[in-house]
Write a protein that holds these residues in place. Structure first.
Motif, PDB file in Angstrom:
ATOM      1  N   ILE A  10       0.968  -1.060  -0.128  1.00  0.00           N
ATOM      2  CA  ILE A  10       0.016   0.181  -0.058  1.00  0.00           C
ATOM      3  C   ILE A  10       1.075   1.288  -0.039  1.00  0.00           C
ATOM      4  CG2 ILE A  10      -1.939  -1.278   1.053  1.00  0.00           C
ATOM      5  CD1 ILE A  10      -1.253   0.101   3.809  1.00  0.00           C
ATOM      6  N   TYR A  12       2.683   5.015  -0.018  1.00  0.00           N
ATOM      7  CA  TYR A  12       2.740   6.254   0.646  1.00  0.00           C
ATOM      8  C   TYR A  12       2.108   7.133   0.074  1.00  0.00           C
ATOM      9  CZ  TYR A  12       6.286   4.022   3.930  1.00  0.00           C
ATOM     10  OH  TYR A  12       6.872   3.489   4.751  1.00  0.00           O
ATOM     11  N   THR A  24       4.184  -2.756 -10.175  1.00  0.00           N
ATOM     12  CA  THR A  24       3.835  -3.698  -9.046  1.00  0.00           C
ATOM     13  C   THR A  24       2.491  -3.829  -9.342  1.00  0.00           C
ATOM     14  OG1 THR A  24       5.586  -2.683  -7.837  1.00  0.00           O
ATOM     15  CG2 THR A  24       3.999  -4.349  -6.888  1.00  0.00           C
ATOM     16  N   ASP A  49      -0.986   3.965   1.884  1.00  0.00           N
ATOM     17  CA  ASP A  49      -0.335   3.902   3.554  1.00  0.00           C
ATOM     18  C   ASP A  49      -0.236   5.449   3.682  1.00  0.00           C
ATOM     19  OD1 ASP A  49       1.254   3.536   5.935  1.00  0.00           O
ATOM     20  OD2 ASP A  49       2.957   2.492   4.503  1.00  0.00           O
ATOM     21  N   ALA A 258       8.635  -4.751  -4.154  1.00  0.00           N
ATOM     22  CA  ALA A 258       9.987  -4.505  -4.612  1.00  0.00           C
ATOM     23  C   ALA A 258      10.914  -4.784  -3.414  1.00  0.00           C
ATOM     24  CB  ALA A 258      10.279  -3.318  -5.305  1.00  0.00           C
ATOM     25  N   ASP A 260      13.037  -2.922  -1.971  1.00  0.00           N
ATOM     26  CA  ASP A 260      13.105  -2.021  -0.985  1.00  0.00           C
ATOM     27  C   ASP A 260      12.461  -2.111   0.295  1.00  0.00           C
ATOM     28  OD1 ASP A 260      10.824  -1.738  -2.398  1.00  0.00           O
ATOM     29  OD2 ASP A 260      10.590   0.414  -1.891  1.00  0.00           O
ATOM     30  N   TRP A 290      13.006  -0.552 -11.217  1.00  0.00           N
ATOM     31  CA  TRP A 290      13.078   0.096 -12.512  1.00  0.00           C
ATOM     32  C   TRP A 290      14.012   1.087 -12.421  1.00  0.00           C
ATOM     33  CZ3 TRP A 290      11.731  -1.398 -17.020  1.00  0.00           C
ATOM     34  CH2 TRP A 290      10.730  -2.528 -17.232  1.00  0.00           C
TER      35      TRP A 290
HETATM   36  N1  MSP Z   1       4.301   2.050   2.208  1.00  0.00           N
HETATM   37  C1  MSP Z   1       5.132   1.415   2.250  1.00  0.00           C
HETATM   38  C2  MSP Z   1       4.270   0.064   1.864  1.00  0.00           C
HETATM   39  C3  MSP Z   1       3.641  -0.590   2.930  1.00  0.00           C
HETATM   40  S1  MSP Z   1       3.074  -2.025   2.535  1.00  0.00           S
HETATM   41  C4  MSP Z   1       2.438  -2.713   3.837  1.00  0.00           C
HETATM   42  C5  MSP Z   1       6.055   1.528   0.747  1.00  0.00           C
HETATM   43  N2  MSP Z   1       5.399   2.689   0.054  1.00  0.00           N
HETATM   44  S2  MSP Z   1       6.047   3.272  -1.470  1.00  0.00           S
HETATM   45  O1  MSP Z   1       5.127   4.075  -2.067  1.00  0.00           O
HETATM   46  O2  MSP Z   1       7.359   3.533  -1.242  1.00  0.00           O
HETATM   47  O3  MSP Z   1       6.327   1.878  -2.460  1.00  0.00           O
HETATM   48  C6  MSP Z   1       7.203   1.156  -2.606  1.00  0.00           C
HETATM   49  C7  MSP Z   1       6.625  -0.027  -3.570  1.00  0.00           C
HETATM   50  O4  MSP Z   1       6.690   0.709  -4.767  1.00  0.00           O
HETATM   51  C8  MSP Z   1       7.801  -0.898  -3.779  1.00  0.00           C
HETATM   52  O5  MSP Z   1       8.021  -1.986  -3.065  1.00  0.00           O
HETATM   53  C9  MSP Z   1       7.341  -1.237  -5.478  1.00  0.00           C
HETATM   54  O6  MSP Z   1       6.400  -2.159  -5.268  1.00  0.00           O
HETATM   55  C10 MSP Z   1       7.122   0.067  -5.985  1.00  0.00           C
HETATM   56  N3  MSP Z   1       8.074   0.750  -6.273  1.00  0.00           N
HETATM   57  C11 MSP Z   1       8.596   2.242  -5.966  1.00  0.00           C
HETATM   58  N4  MSP Z   1       9.629   2.314  -6.860  1.00  0.00           N
HETATM   59  C12 MSP Z   1      10.096   1.409  -7.674  1.00  0.00           C
HETATM   60  C13 MSP Z   1      10.846   1.259  -8.773  1.00  0.00           C
HETATM   61  N5  MSP Z   1      11.718   2.116  -9.120  1.00  0.00           N
HETATM   62  N6  MSP Z   1      10.777   0.031  -9.369  1.00  0.00           N
HETATM   63  C14 MSP Z   1       9.754  -0.877  -9.146  1.00  0.00           C
HETATM   64  N7  MSP Z   1       9.199  -0.812  -8.112  1.00  0.00           N
HETATM   65  C15 MSP Z   1       9.241   0.117  -7.215  1.00  0.00           C
HETATM   66  O7  MSP Z   1       7.169   1.147   0.781  1.00  0.00           O
END
Ligand code: MSP
Length: 662
Positions: A10, A12, A24, A49, A258, A260, A290
């Motif tokens: 979910i 941010y 994703t 989130d 991902a 991270d 990516w």
């Molecule tokens: N809020 C947390 C996740 C909580 S889950 C219970 C979070 N959010 S985020 O907005 O940072 O999203 C991270 C996710 O976005 C990664 O795990 C992936 O799914 C996607 N991505 C964000 N940047 C990305 C890339 N550059 N490449 C591929 N996917 C990436 O972490």
């Protein structure tokens, strides 16, 4: 029916959706569509989130309130998905009351079980990551993610006894080799668990420092740490642990993230579930990042790829295909418009689009666009069947293990084999030799396998697959092919009825040139190769291959090279309005070559498209291909002004298409 439940992270709400989020979520959508075709009762959820320091800081920066920022960005995520043909079954916001109730009940349960305690903690806190770092984890005293100096904070907080579950977690990962996949991330987590004692997790923030969070049910002076709140969205999306949906779907749950956010998902989450006495998810599927031209996407570098812009330029389906084909799940991949264009031109226009175009055009020409009766199979068909069976079996196997790129590559073995089969079976010769039975077998075989390809592609390219199926006279609704179709024993028993109508024309994937598009030339200029629909069912002599990729024979000429002009007479086999320009027509001309030419002609104000079909026209055949309002034009139809109108240059008696004007 077996269930299948998938989650995306979910996201941010401190940043608008970008390529990474789109990837994703598109993967989740494709996988769920695939599992549906495999006969599973499948769904996925996504969401936003919205709590924590990060959001408070972003709101301050934007001159907004956390609630307003969350409302706006959450709405942006929510409205993006349908525009990318992504259809989640649920969208959780962590500020939803129903989610907060699940978090409070969970906290209370773990607290009652004795796995949450109150204690003093001092550590290096990074606001960007919203977490404490140990000395050991810092790089030269800096946060390894943000390269900023964390603040040394000492405060009393609540802790989750995560350390208690270290051995149990390790054992679980060892016993279930595909609990975390691909393997490299499993290895990474095992190494982390082996590297020392797992710390307990600080799961509260004092309200004196942060109020934007879910209040702890057992202490109103504290709010919940954002990760302990967010991960529970995977359960609150199903209505909480007591709900019927939880009982139905949770045992078949999988997460998609991902790299991270590997640690929260591979360590915090399973131990949280264990402490609350809830069953674990089945798989944690982890993909790479990516990169944009090998560099991380970042606002400051100005290289953040907006998914809608790409989908608008290339079309949703092409964008989705590219993402799944280009990234080897688990590894990083590099995004560029050139790579997208290359995939579009090679895989989609040349291989797949060309297959549909040439087969439908031949069916129009030789069978008046009616599915022919097949005769007995010969060696060519038997060999093709083997390739097809292998290709789709590998596709299914690989796709279900998230190896999307390899799965598509495997399906393309069939697509390429079909193009080769056309060349080897040479239907145009069968037609010339009046071998109707064999011609029927060949075209019928091709149409059947094209159906198989379209059905397998539906999870990745739903809209294009629907067009393909419609062109084959076997349309499906927006729900797609029937559930379980890929898992059927009789998958190859395609319901193609001899005599039923198929489209006479197909241009699924117009090629794209990377160079700037040509500006609109004068009325006498025309051009291109590709498409529109010819419902006339008219014969199209020699229209056995549409290959928009080859340049005109002889290469490009300038006006000064006028004498080198190659003028030929061609027959118009189809014509329709240009989708993006009032003044242009898209004309398909048979020049007796192995391919029908698509020519975009600036003559729309003078002619009704159907009236040109069947006419013979004079074409400048060696003009370099050009783009006209998004469509490639491969030649020029000559015309002459007459009063207020226009007359097409022609011949006084029919000639063989392709005859040279000399
Ligand atoms: N809020 C947390 C996740 C909580 S889950 C219970 C979070 N959010 S985020 O907005 O940072 O999203 C991270 C996710 O976005 C990664 O795990 C992936 O799914 C996607 N991505 C964000 N940047 C990305 C890339 N550059 N490449 C591929 N996917 C990436 O972490």
């Amino acid at each position: 029916m077996t269930a299948f439940y998938l989650t995306t992270p979910i996201y941010y709400v401190n940043a608008l959706p970008h390529l990474g989020h789109a990837y994703t979520t598109i993967v989740a959508d494709s996988l769920v569509r695939f599992q549906r075709l495999m006969g599973k009762d499948s769904l996925f959820i996504t969401g936003t989130d919205e709590h924590g320091d990060k959001i408070v800081q972003a709101a301050e920066k934007a001159g907004s309130s956390p609630q307003k920022l969350a409302d706006d960005v959450s709405a942006a995520f929510r409205s993006l998905w349908p525009r990318l043909d992504v259809a989640p079954a649920g969208f959780v916001r962590t500020t939803d009351e129903s989610h907060k109730a699940v978090v409070r009940a969970f906290l209370q349960k773990v607290h009652d079980a004795g796995d949450i305690y109150f204690g003093e903690y001092s550590g290096h806190y990074c606001y960007g990551c919203e977490r404490f770092y140990t000395e050991k984890e810092l790089e030269n005293g800096l946060c390894p993610q943000h390269l900023t100096k964390p603040e040394l904070i000492s405060e009393r907080n609540y802790f989750f006894r995560m350390s208690r579950y270290q051995d149990w977690l390790k054992q679980h990962i060892l016993e279930k080799p595909d609990f975390i996949r691909p393997e490299r991330y499993r290895t990474e987590v095992l190494a982390l668990l082996d590297s020392g004692v797992l710390d307990d997790l600080c799961i509260s923030r004092p309200k004196s420092r942060l109020t934007w969070g879910i209040e702890l049910p057992f202490d109103p002076q504290y709010v919940c740490y954002v990760w302990f709140d967010a991960l529970l969205a995977y359960i609150s999306a199903l209505g909480g642990p007591e709900s019927p949906d939880f009982r139905r779907y949770w045992p078949q749950s999988e997460h998609l993230v991902a790299k991270d956010i590997l640690k929260p998902h591979a360590v915090f989450w399973p131990t949280m579930l264990k402490a609350a006495d809830l069953p674990l998810f089945r798989h944690l599927n982890v993909h790479g990042y990516w990169l944009v031209r090998d560099t991380k996407m970042s606002k400051s570098l100005g290289n953040v790829i907006a998914p809608l812009a790409m989908a608008d330029t290339f079309g949703n389906d092409v964008f989705r295909y590219f993402l799944l084909r280009e990234m080897h799940f688990g590894n990083d991949a590099s995004f560029s418009e050139e790579a997208l264009t290359a995939r579009l031109n090679a895989d989609l226009a040349n291989d797949l689009g060309n297959l549909f175009s040439r087969v439908l055009s031949m069916t129009a020409k030789f069978c008046r666009s009616a599915v022919p009766e097949p005769g007995p199979d010969e060696d060519l068909e038997r060999a093709l069947k083997k390739v097809a069976e292998e290709s789709v079996s590998n596709f299914k196997n690989l796709f279900s293990r998230l190896r999307f790129s390899a799965a598509l590559e495997s399906l393309w073995e069939l697509v390429r084999a079909l193009n080769k089969y056309v060349d080897a079976a040479a239907p145009w010769n069968l037609a010339k030799n009046n071998d109707g039975e064999r011609l029927g077998t060949v075209l019928h075989t091709l149409l059947r396998y094209m159906y198989i390809v379209a059905v397998h592609l539906w999870p990745v390219m739903p809209r294009k697959a629907e067009v393909m199926l419609e062109q084959l006279g076997l349309p499906v609704g927006p729900e797609g092919p029937s559930s379980g179709i890929l898992d059927r024993e009789d998958l190859f028993a395609v319901p193609l009825m001899p005599g039923s109508a198929v489209a006479s024309f197909s241009n699924l994937f117009p090629r794209r040139d990377s160079e700037a598009e040509a500006s609109m030339p004068g009325w006498s200029v025309t051009e291109e190769a590709g498409g529109g629909k010819n419902n006339s069912g008219a014969a199209c002599p020699s229209a056995d291959r549409v290959d928009a990729g080859d340049p005109a024979p002889g290469g490009a000429i300038e006006f000064s090279d006028f004498q080198k002009l190659e003028l030929r007479v061609g027959t118009v086999t189809a014509c329709e309005a240009h989708p993006n320009a009032d003044k242009l027509l898209r004309v398909m001309v048979d020049l007796g070559e192995s391919s029908v030419r698509q020519i975009i002609a600036g003559i729309a104000e003078f002619f009704v498209p159907e009236n040109i079909v069947g006419k013979q026209v004079v074409v400048v055949a060696n003009l370099a291909p050009r783009k006209l309002r998004g469509l490639e034009s491969r030649g020029m139809i000559l015309a002459v002004r007459k009063d207020e109108g226009l007359e097409l240059l022609s011949v006084t008696a029919p000639v063989v298409p392709g005859s040279r004007v000399s």
